[in-house]
Design a protein around this motif. Structure first.
Motif, PDB file in Angstrom:
ATOM      1  N   PRO A   9       0.826  -1.203   0.000  1.00 20.92           N
ATOM      2  CA  PRO A   9       0.000   0.000   0.000  1.00 20.92           C
ATOM      3  C   PRO A   9       0.863   1.257   0.000  1.00 20.92           C
ATOM      4  CG  PRO A   9      -0.043  -1.033   2.157  1.00 20.92           C
ATOM      5  CD  PRO A   9       0.717  -1.955   1.237  1.00 20.92           C
ATOM      6  N   LYS A  10       0.336   2.295  -0.636  1.00 25.31           N
ATOM      7  CA  LYS A  10       1.036   3.571  -0.646  1.00 25.31           C
ATOM      8  C   LYS A  10       0.967   4.189   0.745  1.00 25.31           C
ATOM      9  CE  LYS A  10       0.162   6.526  -3.709  1.00 25.31           C
ATOM     10  NZ  LYS A  10      -0.429   7.465  -4.679  1.00 25.31           N
ATOM     11  N   PRO A  11       2.038   4.826   1.175  1.00 27.93           N
ATOM     12  CA  PRO A  11       1.967   5.490   2.482  1.00 27.93           C
ATOM     13  C   PRO A  11       1.022   6.688   2.424  1.00 27.93           C
ATOM     14  CG  PRO A  11       4.092   5.910   1.433  1.00 27.93           C
ATOM     15  CD  PRO A  11       3.349   4.936   0.567  1.00 27.93           C
ATOM     16  N   SER A  12       0.347   6.917   3.517  1.00 34.37           N
ATOM     17  CA  SER A  12      -0.584   8.042   3.588  1.00 34.37           C
ATOM     18  C   SER A  12       0.192   9.360   3.720  1.00 34.37           C
ATOM     19  CB  SER A  12      -1.514   7.872   4.783  1.00 34.37           C
ATOM     20  OG  SER A  12      -0.781   8.004   5.982  1.00 34.37           O
ATOM     21  N   LEU A  13      -0.513  10.439   3.579  1.00 38.09           N
ATOM     22  CA  LEU A  13       0.101  11.749   3.722  1.00 38.09           C
ATOM     23  C   LEU A  13       0.663  11.937   5.125  1.00 38.09           C
ATOM     24  CD1 LEU A  13       0.703  14.568   2.592  1.00 38.09           C
ATOM     25  CD2 LEU A  13      -1.573  15.253   3.393  1.00 38.09           C
ATOM     26  N   THR A  14      -0.043  11.428   6.119  1.00 38.90           N
ATOM     27  CA  THR A  14       0.433  11.542   7.497  1.00 38.90           C
ATOM     28  C   THR A  14       1.744  10.791   7.681  1.00 38.90           C
ATOM     29  OG1 THR A  14      -1.885  11.595   8.183  1.00 38.90           O
ATOM     30  CG2 THR A  14      -0.248  11.269   9.909  1.00 38.90           C
ATOM     31  N   GLU A  15       1.840   9.597   7.097  1.00 35.45           N
ATOM     32  CA  GLU A  15       3.075   8.826   7.203  1.00 35.45           C
ATOM     33  C   GLU A  15       4.236   9.522   6.495  1.00 35.45           C
ATOM     34  OE1 GLU A  15       1.188   4.351   7.529  1.00 35.45           O
ATOM     35  OE2 GLU A  15       1.552   5.230   5.559  1.00 35.45           O
ATOM     36  N   VAL A  16       3.969  10.115   5.362  1.00 37.62           N
ATOM     37  CA  VAL A  16       5.017  10.838   4.627  1.00 37.62           C
ATOM     38  C   VAL A  16       5.463  12.068   5.421  1.00 37.62           C
ATOM     39  CG1 VAL A  16       5.483  12.169   2.535  1.00 37.62           C
ATOM     40  CG2 VAL A  16       4.279   9.995   2.389  1.00 37.62           C
ATOM     41  N   LEU A  17       4.509  12.815   5.976  1.00 42.07           N
ATOM     42  CA  LEU A  17       4.862  13.984   6.784  1.00 42.07           C
ATOM     43  C   LEU A  17       5.613  13.598   8.047  1.00 42.07           C
ATOM     44  CD1 LEU A  17       1.627  16.137   6.463  1.00 42.07           C
ATOM     45  CD2 LEU A  17       3.841  16.522   5.369  1.00 42.07           C
ATOM     46  N   PHE A  18       5.250  12.452   8.624  1.00 44.32           N
ATOM     47  CA  PHE A  18       5.951  11.962   9.808  1.00 44.32           C
ATOM     48  C   PHE A  18       7.405  11.631   9.467  1.00 44.32           C
ATOM     49  CE2 PHE A  18       6.584   8.423  13.011  1.00 44.32           C
ATOM     50  CZ  PHE A  18       6.725   9.277  14.091  1.00 44.32           C
ATOM     51  N   ALA A  19       7.625  11.027   8.321  1.00 42.03           N
ATOM     52  CA  ALA A  19       8.997  10.743   7.884  1.00 42.03           C
ATOM     53  C   ALA A  19       9.755  12.041   7.626  1.00 42.03           C
ATOM     54  CB  ALA A  19       8.978   9.879   6.626  1.00 42.03           C
ATOM     55  N   TRP A  20       9.079  13.021   7.021  1.00 37.03           N
ATOM     56  CA  TRP A  20       9.716  14.319   6.781  1.00 37.03           C
ATOM     57  C   TRP A  20      10.011  15.041   8.095  1.00 37.03           C
ATOM     58  CZ3 TRP A  20       6.749  16.915   2.182  1.00 37.03           C
ATOM     59  CH2 TRP A  20       7.073  16.244   0.990  1.00 37.03           C
ATOM     60  N   PHE A  21       9.261  14.757   9.126  1.00 35.23           N
ATOM     61  CA  PHE A  21       9.520  15.330  10.443  1.00 35.23           C
ATOM     62  C   PHE A  21      10.712  14.636  11.112  1.00 35.23           C
ATOM     63  CE2 PHE A  21       8.667  14.563  15.016  1.00 35.23           C
ATOM     64  CZ  PHE A  21       8.944  15.825  15.489  1.00 35.23           C
ATOM     65  N   LEU A  22      10.783  13.312  11.013  1.00 39.47           N
ATOM     66  CA  LEU A  22      11.843  12.571  11.698  1.00 39.47           C
ATOM     67  C   LEU A  22      13.217  12.811  11.091  1.00 39.47           C
ATOM     68  CD1 LEU A  22      10.153   9.142  12.503  1.00 39.47           C
ATOM     69  CD2 LEU A  22      10.644  11.032  14.047  1.00 39.47           C
ATOM     70  N   ARG A  23      13.287  13.006   9.793  1.00 42.86           N
ATOM     71  CA  ARG A  23      14.589  13.207   9.156  1.00 42.86           C
ATOM     72  C   ARG A  23      15.297  14.472   9.645  1.00 42.86           C
ATOM     73  NH1 ARG A  23      14.333   9.831   4.285  1.00 42.86           N
ATOM     74  NH2 ARG A  23      14.287   7.785   5.250  1.00 42.86           N
ATOM     75  N   PRO A  24      14.648  15.647   9.674  1.00 40.02           N
ATOM     76  CA  PRO A  24      15.349  16.820  10.231  1.00 40.02           C
ATOM     77  C   PRO A  24      15.689  16.676  11.719  1.00 40.02           C
ATOM     78  CG  PRO A  24      13.473  17.523   8.934  1.00 40.02           C
ATOM     79  CD  PRO A  24      13.379  16.040   9.054  1.00 40.02           C
ATOM     80  N   VAL A  25      14.846  15.963  12.467  1.00 41.86           N
ATOM     81  CA  VAL A  25      15.182  15.720  13.868  1.00 41.86           C
ATOM     82  C   VAL A  25      16.444  14.866  13.949  1.00 41.86           C
ATOM     83  CG1 VAL A  25      14.400  14.665  16.026  1.00 41.86           C
ATOM     84  CG2 VAL A  25      12.813  15.998  14.664  1.00 41.86           C
ATOM     85  N   GLY A  26      16.544  13.875  13.068  1.00 44.64           N
ATOM     86  CA  GLY A  26      17.759  13.060  13.009  1.00 44.64           C
ATOM     87  C   GLY A  26      18.977  13.879  12.625  1.00 44.64           C
ATOM     88  N   ALA A  27      18.804  14.789  11.679  1.00 49.38           N
ATOM     89  CA  ALA A  27      19.917  15.661  11.276  1.00 49.38           C
ATOM     90  C   ALA A  27      20.338  16.575  12.430  1.00 49.38           C
ATOM     91  CB  ALA A  27      19.525  16.479  10.055  1.00 49.38           C
ATOM     92  N   SER A  28      19.381  17.065  13.198  1.00 48.70           N
ATOM     93  CA  SER A  28      19.743  17.911  14.343  1.00 48.70           C
ATOM     94  C   SER A  28      20.436  17.096  15.432  1.00 48.70           C
ATOM     95  CB  SER A  28      18.513  18.626  14.897  1.00 48.70           C
ATOM     96  OG  SER A  28      17.619  17.703  15.473  1.00 48.70           O
ATOM     97  N   CYS A  29      20.042  15.840  15.591  1.00 50.73           N
ATOM     98  CA  CYS A  29      20.749  14.973  16.540  1.00 50.73           C
ATOM     99  C   CYS A  29      22.195  14.760  16.103  1.00 50.73           C
ATOM    100  CB  CYS A  29      20.039  13.621  16.667  1.00 50.73           C
ATOM    101  SG  CYS A  29      18.535  13.674  17.627  1.00 50.73           S
ATOM    102  N   PHE A  30      22.397  14.626  14.800  1.00 50.77           N
ATOM    103  CA  PHE A  30      23.761  14.489  14.293  1.00 50.77           C
ATOM    104  C   PHE A  30      24.550  15.768  14.556  1.00 50.77           C
ATOM    105  CE2 PHE A  30      26.953  14.276  10.845  1.00 50.77           C
ATOM    106  CZ  PHE A  30      27.594  13.121  11.273  1.00 50.77           C
TER     107      PHE A  30
END
Length: 145
Positions: A9-30
């Motif tokens: 199944p295609k990911p929902s918009l919420t799932e895509v936005l959640f991934a877009w949220f986690l990536r910058p948080v990961g970059a800030s942790c780095f």
């Protein structure tokens, strides 16, 4: 001829936005990890933050955070389930540093606000994903033979 592959199944918009949220948080942790490592090896703070010059409290805290933050960054960037858990450990350590030892380890209210806003946003995303999954379960399925 029927296609043999499993339908993903295609990911929902919420799932895509959640991934877009986690990536910058990961970059800030780095970024936090790099800043702690730079402090420990004497690259920042004009060398005053080198490991051998730090107080025992700062040695323990900075060393732990220099190890935990890169692990959290990798987990958040790869979108694995343990990434947010490791981030919570790092954020809780910094909040404890700020609340219990402000005289020794310094007071950084902006960092507390940052961690709090990330935590609230994460909880809101998880609640939206849970609500979305509950709505999908309630749908009537018409694919049975």
């Amino acid at each position: 001829m029927l296609h043999d592959s499993v339908h993903v199944p295609k990911p929902s918009l919420t799932e895509v936005l959640f991934a877009w949220f986690l990536r910058p948080v990961g970059a800030s942790c780095f970024w936090f990890a790099l800043s702690y490592w730079a402090m420990l090896i004497g690259f920042s703070h004009n060398g005053a933050g080198r490991f051998d010059l730090l107080s025992p409290e700062w040695r323990a805290a900075a060393t732990a955070l220099a190890v935990v933050y890169p692990v959290a960054a990798i987990g958040l960037w790869l979108l694995v389930s343990w990434g947010p858990v490791v981030w919570v450990v790092a954020a809780a350590t910094e909040i404890a540093m700020d609340k219990f030892y402000p005289g020794i380890l310094g007071h950084r209210p902006l960092l507390i606000v940052l961690h709090g806003s990330v935590a609230v946003t994460f909880v809101l995303f998880r609640a939206a994903l849970l609500y979305q999954r509950l709505r999908q379960v309630r749908k009537v399925r018409v694919d049975s033979p």
